[in-house]
Design an enzyme around this catalytic site. Structure first.
Site, PDB file in Angstrom:
ATOM      1  CB  SER A 175      -0.876   0.032   1.250  1.00  0.00           C
ATOM      2  OG  SER A 175      -1.582  -1.155   1.379  1.00  0.00           O
ATOM      3  CG  HIS A 188      -8.534  -7.678  -4.296  1.00  0.00           C
ATOM      4  ND1 HIS A 188      -7.868  -8.018  -3.143  1.00  0.00           N
ATOM      5  CD2 HIS A 188      -9.248  -6.575  -3.997  1.00  0.00           C
ATOM      6  CE1 HIS A 188      -8.179  -7.154  -2.189  1.00  0.00           C
ATOM      7  NE2 HIS A 188      -9.032  -6.279  -2.677  1.00  0.00           N
ATOM      8  CG  HIS A 220      -2.550 -10.104   1.645  1.00  0.00           C
ATOM      9  ND1 HIS A 220      -2.920  -9.376   0.548  1.00  0.00           N
ATOM     10  CD2 HIS A 220      -1.662  -9.348   2.328  1.00  0.00           C
ATOM     11  CE1 HIS A 220      -2.285  -8.206   0.565  1.00  0.00           C
ATOM     12  NE2 HIS A 220      -1.509  -8.169   1.637  1.00  0.00           N
ATOM     13  CE1 TYR A 236      -6.658 -10.047   3.070  1.00  0.00           C
ATOM     14  CE2 TYR A 236      -4.661  -9.576   4.311  1.00  0.00           C
ATOM     15  CZ  TYR A 236      -5.556  -9.247   3.318  1.00  0.00           C
ATOM     16  OH  TYR A 236      -5.360  -8.124   2.562  1.00  0.00           O
ATOM     17  CD  GLU A 237      -5.977 -12.114  -1.164  1.00  0.00           C
ATOM     18  OE1 GLU A 237      -6.609 -12.028  -2.219  1.00  0.00           O
ATOM     19  OE2 GLU A 237      -4.756 -11.868  -1.068  1.00  0.00           O
ATOM     20  CB  ALA A 257       0.565  -0.262   4.707  1.00  0.00           C
ATOM     21  CG  MET A 261      -2.673  -8.181   8.244  1.00  0.00           C
ATOM     22  SD  MET A 261      -4.345  -7.803   7.702  1.00  0.00           S
ATOM     23  CE  MET A 261      -4.883  -6.695   9.014  1.00  0.00           C
ATOM     24  CB  SER A 262       2.027  -9.041   3.714  1.00  0.00           C
ATOM     25  OG  SER A 262       2.663  -7.792   3.950  1.00  0.00           O
ATOM     26  CG  ASN A 272      -2.529   1.827  11.341  1.00  0.00           C
ATOM     27  OD1 ASN A 272      -2.295   1.357  10.222  1.00  0.00           O
ATOM     28  ND2 ASN A 272      -2.617   1.077  12.417  1.00  0.00           N
ATOM     29  CG  HIS A 306      -8.612  -0.869   3.945  1.00  0.00           C
ATOM     30  ND1 HIS A 306      -7.328  -1.367   3.978  1.00  0.00           N
ATOM     31  CD2 HIS A 306      -8.884  -0.644   2.648  1.00  0.00           C
ATOM     32  CE1 HIS A 306      -6.862  -1.433   2.744  1.00  0.00           C
ATOM     33  NE2 HIS A 306      -7.778  -1.001   1.914  1.00  0.00           N
TER      34      HIS A 306
END
Ligand code: HPA
Length: 278
Positions: free
Chosen positions: A31, A62, A84, A86-87, A114, A212-213, A236, A248
């Protein structure tokens, strides 16, 4: 043949049929670097969906692609859109694109993402060079029979992030007068953001940023002997460090705000890395 290796080789054969380009550096656009392709002298593109067996997202919009081109004089392959965990993919599928870039010829892997800041000296919008990582909350991509063609059964992880590359990143940031934090990246599965208690846990475990990556990708790349470096955009502060609920949209807005500076830093880092490879 090991089915994971067989799938990788099928993707590689497909690449060889479609693209004639040998990258030196592989870059993953997280990101904030989504439109980095505009800064690249693009030579070719390859949609993930045009590679047989490649893990493509079923979520509309995506879709991702590999972009081949030059940053300065350095031949690069960029991943616009990563896979990812989580997908819902197998972890071996999550790292297939990384392994494929090594087979394409890339010796250096430049990871970007990010993340949420855990270190209370950080602020949203900071950049953090990744010096080490904690990956134990996701399965190792090396679980299963070892693929000897890729690397050894028990790879050393003393210096996942190459020390010479780290020095180049530090020097480059100084050259551009861009502040660069340093720290440990911790990967959780997501897709939910952390609870405040989980953020405190990550802090106590020694993390400076959470995302998350990235960490599983670095393990697979290290297994294959790639030289790795990474920069995280602190989009953040972790939940609970500030009172505000996290969305997000906030992550994206911060990443977009600092994107021009992030691009400038990444571009000069790649040029300096290229010089060091000559
Ligand atoms: N947590 C996990 N992943 C993230 C965050 C976060 O706070 N921000 C951006 N990616």
């Amino acid at each position: 043949m090991n089915p994971i290796y067989e799938k990788l080789m099928k993707c590689y054969e497909c690449f060889q049929q479609k693209i004639h380009f040998t990258p030196q550096v592989a870059l993953i656009l997280g990101s904030g670097l989504g439109d980095y392709a505009r800064d690249i002298q693009v030579e070719a593109e390859l949609d993930y969906r045009d590679i047989d067996g490649f893990p493509v997202s079923t979520v509309p919009g995506h879709q991702g692609k590999y972009i081949f081109g030059y940053v300065g004089n350095v031949p690069v392959v960029c991943m616009q859109g990563r896979v990812h965990y989580y997908e819902g993919y197998e972890i071996s599928d999550v790292v297939l694109p990384i392994r494929l870039m090594k087979l394409m010829g890339a010796q250096v892997l430049f990871l970007t993402n990010a993340s949420g800041g855990l270190n209370t000296n950080f602020h949203a919008g900071d950049f953090m060079m990744i010096t080490d990582q904690i990956a134990n909350f996701v399965p190792s991509p090396l679980i299963g029979p070892n693929i000897e063609e890729l690397g050894v059964r028990f790879p050393d992880m003393s210096h996942i992030y190459d020390q010479a590359l780290q020095q180049i990143l530090r020097n480059t940031a100084r050259q551009l007068a861009i502040p660069l934090q340093e720290g440990v990246y911790i990967q959780l599965t997501g897709p939910n953001y952390e609870s405040p208690a989980e953020v405190r846990m990550c802090q106590r475990l020694g993390g400076d940023a959470v995302g998350m990556s990235t960490a599983c990708e670095a393990i697979a790349a290290n297994h294959m002997g790639m030289q790795i470096c990474g920069i995280s955009c602190i989009s953040n502060m972790g939940c609970g460090i500030t009172d505000k609920p996290l969305t997000h949209q906030e992550v994206q807005e911060t990443a977009d705000r600092v994107a021009p500076l992030f691009k400038k830093l990444v571009t000069q880092c790649i040029i300096n890395i290229g010089d060091s490879l000559d």
